[in-house]
Design a protein around this motif. Structure first.
Motif, PDB file in Angstrom:
ATOM      1  N   HIS A 122     -38.128  15.930  22.767  1.00  0.00           N
ATOM      2  CA  HIS A 122     -38.090  15.736  24.222  1.00  0.00           C
ATOM      3  C   HIS A 122     -39.442  15.315  24.776  1.00  0.00           C
ATOM      4  O   HIS A 122     -39.520  14.737  25.863  1.00  0.00           O
ATOM      5  CB  HIS A 122     -37.651  17.034  24.906  1.00  0.00           C
ATOM      6  N   SER A 123     -40.509  15.618  24.044  1.00  0.00           N
ATOM      7  CA  SER A 123     -41.870  15.370  24.512  1.00  0.00           C
ATOM      8  C   SER A 123     -42.389  13.981  24.161  1.00  0.00           C
ATOM      9  O   SER A 123     -43.545  13.664  24.454  1.00  0.00           O
ATOM     10  CB  SER A 123     -42.807  16.415  23.896  1.00  0.00           C
ATOM     11  N   ARG A 124     -41.561  13.162  23.537  1.00  0.00           N
ATOM     12  CA  ARG A 124     -41.967  11.821  23.158  1.00  0.00           C
ATOM     13  C   ARG A 124     -41.108  10.793  23.886  1.00  0.00           C
ATOM     14  O   ARG A 124     -40.061  11.127  24.445  1.00  0.00           O
ATOM     15  CB  ARG A 124     -41.846  11.639  21.643  1.00  0.00           C
ATOM     16  N   PRO A 125     -41.538   9.523  23.921  1.00  0.00           N
ATOM     17  CA  PRO A 125     -40.755   8.500  24.624  1.00  0.00           C
ATOM     18  C   PRO A 125     -39.320   8.424  24.130  1.00  0.00           C
ATOM     19  O   PRO A 125     -39.045   8.598  22.939  1.00  0.00           O
ATOM     20  CB  PRO A 125     -41.518   7.204  24.303  1.00  0.00           C
ATOM     21  N   ILE A 126     -38.412   8.171  25.059  1.00  0.00           N
ATOM     22  CA  ILE A 126     -36.990   8.100  24.746  1.00  0.00           C
ATOM     23  C   ILE A 126     -36.660   6.766  24.069  1.00  0.00           C
ATOM     24  O   ILE A 126     -37.076   5.702  24.524  1.00  0.00           O
ATOM     25  CB  ILE A 126     -36.139   8.239  26.025  1.00  0.00           C
ATOM     26  N   ALA A 174     -29.240   5.728  24.939  1.00  0.00           N
ATOM     27  CA  ALA A 174     -30.449   6.549  24.928  1.00  0.00           C
ATOM     28  C   ALA A 174     -30.234   7.742  24.017  1.00  0.00           C
ATOM     29  O   ALA A 174     -29.116   8.262  23.899  1.00  0.00           O
ATOM     30  CB  ALA A 174     -30.787   7.023  26.346  1.00  0.00           C
ATOM     31  N   ALA A 175     -31.297   8.186  23.364  1.00  0.00           N
ATOM     32  CA  ALA A 175     -31.210   9.315  22.430  1.00  0.00           C
ATOM     33  C   ALA A 175     -31.611  10.612  23.124  1.00  0.00           C
ATOM     34  O   ALA A 175     -32.659  10.696  23.767  1.00  0.00           O
ATOM     35  CB  ALA A 175     -32.106   9.066  21.225  1.00  0.00           C
ATOM     36  N   ILE A 176     -30.747  11.637  22.983  1.00  0.00           N
ATOM     37  CA  ILE A 176     -30.945  12.948  23.604  1.00  0.00           C
ATOM     38  C   ILE A 176     -31.313  13.952  22.510  1.00  0.00           C
ATOM     39  O   ILE A 176     -30.688  13.968  21.445  1.00  0.00           O
ATOM     40  CB  ILE A 176     -29.649  13.423  24.300  1.00  0.00           C
ATOM     41  N   PRO A 177     -32.302  14.836  22.724  1.00  0.00           N
ATOM     42  CA  PRO A 177     -32.658  15.827  21.699  1.00  0.00           C
ATOM     43  C   PRO A 177     -31.477  16.715  21.319  1.00  0.00           C
ATOM     44  O   PRO A 177     -30.774  17.240  22.192  1.00  0.00           O
ATOM     45  CB  PRO A 177     -33.770  16.648  22.366  1.00  0.00           C
ATOM     46  N   SER A 178     -31.289  16.888  20.023  1.00  0.00           N
ATOM     47  CA  SER A 178     -30.140  17.654  19.537  1.00  0.00           C
ATOM     48  C   SER A 178     -30.235  19.139  19.866  1.00  0.00           C
ATOM     49  O   SER A 178     -29.217  19.838  19.887  1.00  0.00           O
ATOM     50  CB  SER A 178     -30.012  17.481  18.014  1.00  0.00           C
ATOM     51  N   TYR A 179     -31.430  19.640  20.148  1.00  0.00           N
ATOM     52  CA  TYR A 179     -31.593  21.072  20.406  1.00  0.00           C
ATOM     53  C   TYR A 179     -31.357  21.436  21.880  1.00  0.00           C
ATOM     54  O   TYR A 179     -31.339  22.614  22.227  1.00  0.00           O
ATOM     55  CB  TYR A 179     -32.976  21.550  19.950  1.00  0.00           C
ATOM     56  N   VAL A 180     -31.169  20.430  22.736  1.00  0.00           N
ATOM     57  CA  VAL A 180     -30.771  20.688  24.129  1.00  0.00           C
ATOM     58  C   VAL A 180     -29.681  19.676  24.511  1.00  0.00           C
ATOM     59  O   VAL A 180     -29.846  18.903  25.469  1.00  0.00           O
ATOM     60  CB  VAL A 180     -31.966  20.616  25.112  1.00  0.00           C
ATOM     61  N   PRO A 181     -28.565  19.684  23.793  1.00  0.00           N
ATOM     62  CA  PRO A 181     -27.565  18.622  23.974  1.00  0.00           C
ATOM     63  C   PRO A 181     -26.856  18.647  25.320  1.00  0.00           C
ATOM     64  O   PRO A 181     -26.339  17.618  25.763  1.00  0.00           O
ATOM     65  CB  PRO A 181     -26.584  18.882  22.838  1.00  0.00           C
ATOM     66  N   SER A 185     -30.372  15.128  31.327  1.00  0.00           N
ATOM     67  CA  SER A 185     -31.628  14.514  30.920  1.00  0.00           C
ATOM     68  C   SER A 185     -31.996  13.335  31.827  1.00  0.00           C
ATOM     69  O   SER A 185     -31.649  12.178  31.536  1.00  0.00           O
ATOM     70  CB  SER A 185     -31.550  14.034  29.469  1.00  0.00           C
ATOM     71  N   PRO A 186     -32.729  13.602  32.901  1.00  0.00           N
ATOM     72  CA  PRO A 186     -33.224  12.493  33.719  1.00  0.00           C
ATOM     73  C   PRO A 186     -34.205  11.609  32.953  1.00  0.00           C
ATOM     74  O   PRO A 186     -34.377  10.439  33.281  1.00  0.00           O
ATOM     75  CB  PRO A 186     -33.902  13.197  34.902  1.00  0.00           C
ATOM     76  N   LYS A 187     -34.825  12.154  31.899  1.00  0.00           N
ATOM     77  CA  LYS A 187     -35.755  11.350  31.102  1.00  0.00           C
ATOM     78  C   LYS A 187     -35.009  10.234  30.369  1.00  0.00           C
ATOM     79  O   LYS A 187     -35.477   9.091  30.305  1.00  0.00           O
ATOM     80  CB  LYS A 187     -36.503  12.236  30.105  1.00  0.00           C
ATOM     81  N   ARG A 218     -41.124  19.469  31.255  1.00  0.00           N
ATOM     82  CA  ARG A 218     -41.840  20.742  31.400  1.00  0.00           C
ATOM     83  C   ARG A 218     -40.915  21.920  31.139  1.00  0.00           C
ATOM     84  O   ARG A 218     -41.283  22.868  30.410  1.00  0.00           O
ATOM     85  CB  ARG A 218     -42.433  20.844  32.818  1.00  0.00           C
ATOM     86  N   GLN A 219     -39.718  21.893  31.689  1.00  0.00           N
ATOM     87  CA  GLN A 219     -38.781  23.001  31.514  1.00  0.00           C
ATOM     88  C   GLN A 219     -38.336  23.145  30.058  1.00  0.00           C
ATOM     89  O   GLN A 219     -38.237  24.263  29.545  1.00  0.00           O
ATOM     90  CB  GLN A 219     -37.568  22.799  32.425  1.00  0.00           C
TER      91      GLN A 219
END
Length: 264
Positions: A122-126, A174-181, A185-187, A218-219
């Motif tokens: 989540h902390s890297r570019p989408i 867009a790719a969404i992190p698997s640990y917060v599916p 995700s506004p990112k 951040r959250q």
């Protein structure tokens, strides 16, 4: 251009519909048509909503698929956005109807927005992955040829209907992190909007979406820091990204997308 986004399996993190909603809000759009939901939905699955009206009455909100139109200043294109919900019934009829509207409007391109769950941080570019079955589009927009075989959703059927109708079409994922599916995700939505802006050649004015994206990051960072296993997993994803300096190789993301489709 017709841009489409559907709630459902191809909308991980609500990214696709959030991106489409941002585009609608960005421009002075005007709704001009809806698809009658009656033939296309199992209402025991996509249930209508009862609302109280201001005069003490009651109304029913049915599953909606709405076309809105905008004239884009500074662009040679006009824009139509279709937002809706993946139907349960008569996908061929549903998709053919959308392609017919696109043809009637003289759309030169149909773009579907989607999001999938992948092994990304989540902390890297989408990562935004673009695909098309149109060789000219692939060359112009640096897309990958669509080679997927397997189970599909309404987006896949829609692109087939566009091909049958002679319409150029493409998908953005867009790719969404698997640990917060399940976290919105506004990112990811921001990444989709930015890529769409590149295609349109327009400034999409994403300041508000960017602020929500920063708050999302951040959250999630706070949430991850409270779980040692997840934190370690995210650190590995970050190391992989930093080592390659790319969100993911195209081949890896294609594999993620194909597996996501097959698992649905």
């Amino acid at each position: 251009m017709l841009v489409v986004a559907f709630e459902g399996w191809n909308d991980a993190g609500d990214a696709a519909t959030t991106a489409a909603g941002h585009v609608i809000d960005r421009f002075s759009t005007e709704p001009f048509a809806q698809i009658d939901p009656e033939p296309f939905y199992d209402f025991s699955t996509a249930r209508p909503i009862i609302r109280l009206t201001g005069d003490g009455g009651r109304t029913v909100d049915w599953p909606s698929n709405e076309f809105t139109a905008a004239v884009l200043e500074g662009s040679e294109r006009d824009l139509v956005v279709l937002t809706g919900i993946e139907p349960q019934l008569k996908w061929r009829t549903f998709s053919t109807a959308i392609a017919a509207v696109a043809s009637e409007l003289g759309a030169d391109l149909v773009v579907s927005l989607g999001a999938l769950i992948a092994d990304v941080a989540h902390s890297r570019p989408i990562t935004v992955y673009g695909t098309s079955n149109n060789a000219k589009l692939c060359e112009q927009l640096q897309l990958e040829p669509s080679t997927y075989e397997g189970p599909t959703g309404i987006v896949g059927v829609l692109h087939h209907a566009c091909q049958e109708a002679g319409l150029a079409s493409m998908s953005l994922w867009a790719a969404i992190p698997s640990y917060v599916p399940h976290a919105p995700s506004p990112k990811a939505a921001l990444a989709l909007v930015a890529r769409l802006g590149e295609i349109l050649g327009l400034d999409m004015e994403t300041e508000g979406l960017a602020e929500r994206s920063a708050e999302y990051e951040r959250q999630i960072t706070e949430l991850v820091s409270d779980d040692h296993d997840t934190s370690s997993y995210v650190s590995k994803l970050e190391e992989q990204y930093d080592a390659s300096m790319t969100p993911e190789s195209t081949a890896e993301l294609i594999e993620e997308l194909e597996q996501f489709l097959k698992d649905q």
